[in-house]
Design a protein around this motif. Sequence first.
Motif, PDB file in Angstrom:
ATOM      1  N   THR A  24       0.363  -1.387   0.113  1.00  0.00           N
ATOM      2  CA  THR A  24       0.061  -0.196   0.121  1.00  0.00           C
ATOM      3  C   THR A  24       0.591   0.992   0.377  1.00  0.00           C
ATOM      4  O   THR A  24       0.919   2.083  -0.901  1.00  0.00           O
ATOM      5  CB  THR A  24      -0.774  -0.035   1.279  1.00  0.00           C
ATOM      6  OG1 THR A  24      -1.531  -1.309   1.353  1.00  0.00           O
ATOM      7  CG2 THR A  24      -2.129   1.161   1.478  1.00  0.00           C
ATOM      8  N   GLN A 165      -7.864  -5.566   2.944  1.00  0.00           N
ATOM      9  CA  GLN A 165      -8.068  -4.380   2.539  1.00  0.00           C
ATOM     10  C   GLN A 165      -8.884  -3.174   3.698  1.00  0.00           C
ATOM     11  O   GLN A 165      -8.951  -1.971   2.897  1.00  0.00           O
ATOM     12  CB  GLN A 165      -9.752  -4.531   2.033  1.00  0.00           C
ATOM     13  CG  GLN A 165      -9.200  -5.248   0.981  1.00  0.00           C
ATOM     14  CD  GLN A 165     -10.742  -5.852  -0.126  1.00  0.00           C
ATOM     15  OE1 GLN A 165     -12.229  -4.989  -0.051  1.00  0.00           O
ATOM     16  NE2 GLN A 165     -10.748  -6.679  -1.129  1.00  0.00           N
ATOM     17  N   ASP A 166      -9.844  -2.853   5.198  1.00  0.00           N
ATOM     18  CA  ASP A 166      -9.722  -2.196   5.849  1.00  0.00           C
ATOM     19  C   ASP A 166      -8.300  -2.209   6.316  1.00  0.00           C
ATOM     20  O   ASP A 166      -8.134  -0.721   6.543  1.00  0.00           O
ATOM     21  CB  ASP A 166     -10.112  -3.075   7.264  1.00  0.00           C
ATOM     22  CG  ASP A 166     -11.952  -3.101   6.749  1.00  0.00           C
ATOM     23  OD1 ASP A 166     -12.404  -2.929   6.065  1.00  0.00           O
ATOM     24  OD2 ASP A 166     -12.428  -3.800   7.780  1.00  0.00           O
ATOM     25  N   GLU A 169      -6.779   0.710   3.553  1.00  0.00           N
ATOM     26  CA  GLU A 169      -7.571   1.916   3.458  1.00  0.00           C
ATOM     27  C   GLU A 169      -6.995   3.092   5.328  1.00  0.00           C
ATOM     28  O   GLU A 169      -6.821   4.434   5.216  1.00  0.00           O
ATOM     29  CB  GLU A 169      -8.920   2.316   3.884  1.00  0.00           C
ATOM     30  CG  GLU A 169      -9.732   1.303   2.821  1.00  0.00           C
ATOM     31  CD  GLU A 169      -9.168   1.915   1.441  1.00  0.00           C
ATOM     32  OE1 GLU A 169      -9.236   3.123   1.731  1.00  0.00           O
ATOM     33  OE2 GLU A 169      -9.186   1.577   0.484  1.00  0.00           O
ATOM     34  N   LYS A 170      -6.512   2.129   6.151  1.00  0.00           N
ATOM     35  CA  LYS A 170      -6.059   2.676   7.524  1.00  0.00           C
ATOM     36  C   LYS A 170      -4.657   3.309   6.892  1.00  0.00           C
ATOM     37  O   LYS A 170      -4.176   4.423   7.021  1.00  0.00           O
ATOM     38  CB  LYS A 170      -5.765   2.003   8.491  1.00  0.00           C
ATOM     39  CG  LYS A 170      -7.362   1.455   8.784  1.00  0.00           C
ATOM     40  CD  LYS A 170      -6.775   0.773  10.512  1.00  0.00           C
ATOM     41  CE  LYS A 170      -8.250   0.501  11.042  1.00  0.00           C
ATOM     42  NZ  LYS A 170      -7.603  -0.370  12.127  1.00  0.00           N
ATOM     43  N   LYS A 172      -3.610   4.269   4.114  1.00  0.00           N
ATOM     44  CA  LYS A 172      -3.945   5.165   3.271  1.00  0.00           C
ATOM     45  C   LYS A 172      -3.730   6.468   3.777  1.00  0.00           C
ATOM     46  O   LYS A 172      -3.572   8.057   4.065  1.00  0.00           O
ATOM     47  CB  LYS A 172      -5.189   5.071   2.057  1.00  0.00           C
ATOM     48  CG  LYS A 172      -4.615   4.109   0.462  1.00  0.00           C
ATOM     49  CD  LYS A 172      -5.632   4.478   0.256  1.00  0.00           C
ATOM     50  CE  LYS A 172      -5.616   2.634  -1.055  1.00  0.00           C
ATOM     51  NZ  LYS A 172      -6.885   2.123  -1.955  1.00  0.00           N
ATOM     52  N   GLY A 173      -5.151   6.640   5.086  1.00  0.00           N
ATOM     53  CA  GLY A 173      -5.205   6.955   5.611  1.00  0.00           C
ATOM     54  C   GLY A 173      -3.849   8.031   6.697  1.00  0.00           C
ATOM     55  O   GLY A 173      -3.511   9.447   6.510  1.00  0.00           O
TER      56      GLY A 173
END
Length: 177
Positions: A24, A165-166, A169-170, A172-173
């Motif tokens: 990621t 997947q979760d 996202e974290k 990326k945050g």
Amino acid sequence: MKILNLYFSTTGNTDKVAKTISATVQQAGHQVDTVRIIKSEAVDVLPYDLVFVGSGVYEWLPGLAMQKLFAKLRRQYVAAGQIKPASPRLPGKSAVVYCTYGGAHTGINEAIPAVKYMGQLFDHLGFEIVGEWYLLGEYHGKYKEFSVGGRLGNIQGRPNEADLQDLAEKVKGVMNV
Ligand SMILES: Cc1cc2nc3c(=O)[nH]c(=O)nc-3n(C[C@H](O)[C@H](O)[C@H](O)COP(=O)(O)O)c2cc1C
């Protein structure tokens, strides 16, 4: 931004998480140094701006090699005067601390000490802890019932695709911080 992805994994769960983190971070256009600790190898965390650090939970703490590495680093940084009274913040430096855990007996309570333990080295150095993440990880040990009949129910296959997947996202945050 210099990024370190430091982890310990014996049965492969944290390895999946760490690989998702590195993929990621790279997709977001950053380079990352990924270090899997096997025997408390030498690693200097201070040159990094952002550190992801994680481990499976064993007897409520990170794996032994990770504990040994942290003890060694703490001694080195104290001797070098890099752990100072009141732990002043190091501007621009942050860390995400996470674990994968089974929680068969007391749920997340048995994972919290592991995450807090790892976070303390970075907090002592002056890194801001910008995330404490807890991911379920199937118990791949001797007691099969720990993966189906523990306090957290059936955790077979975790971390699964949805968990990862979760996680992405974290990550990326955090990269946007
Ligand atoms: C020998 C052993 C001891 C464990 N002890 C704990 C524990 O104290 N607390 C907990 O929540 N999970 C415990 N677990 C579950 C692991 O923390 C979990 O499966 C984790 O995802 C393993 O990570 P790894 O595969 O990256 O090593 C244990 C697993 C094994 C095999």
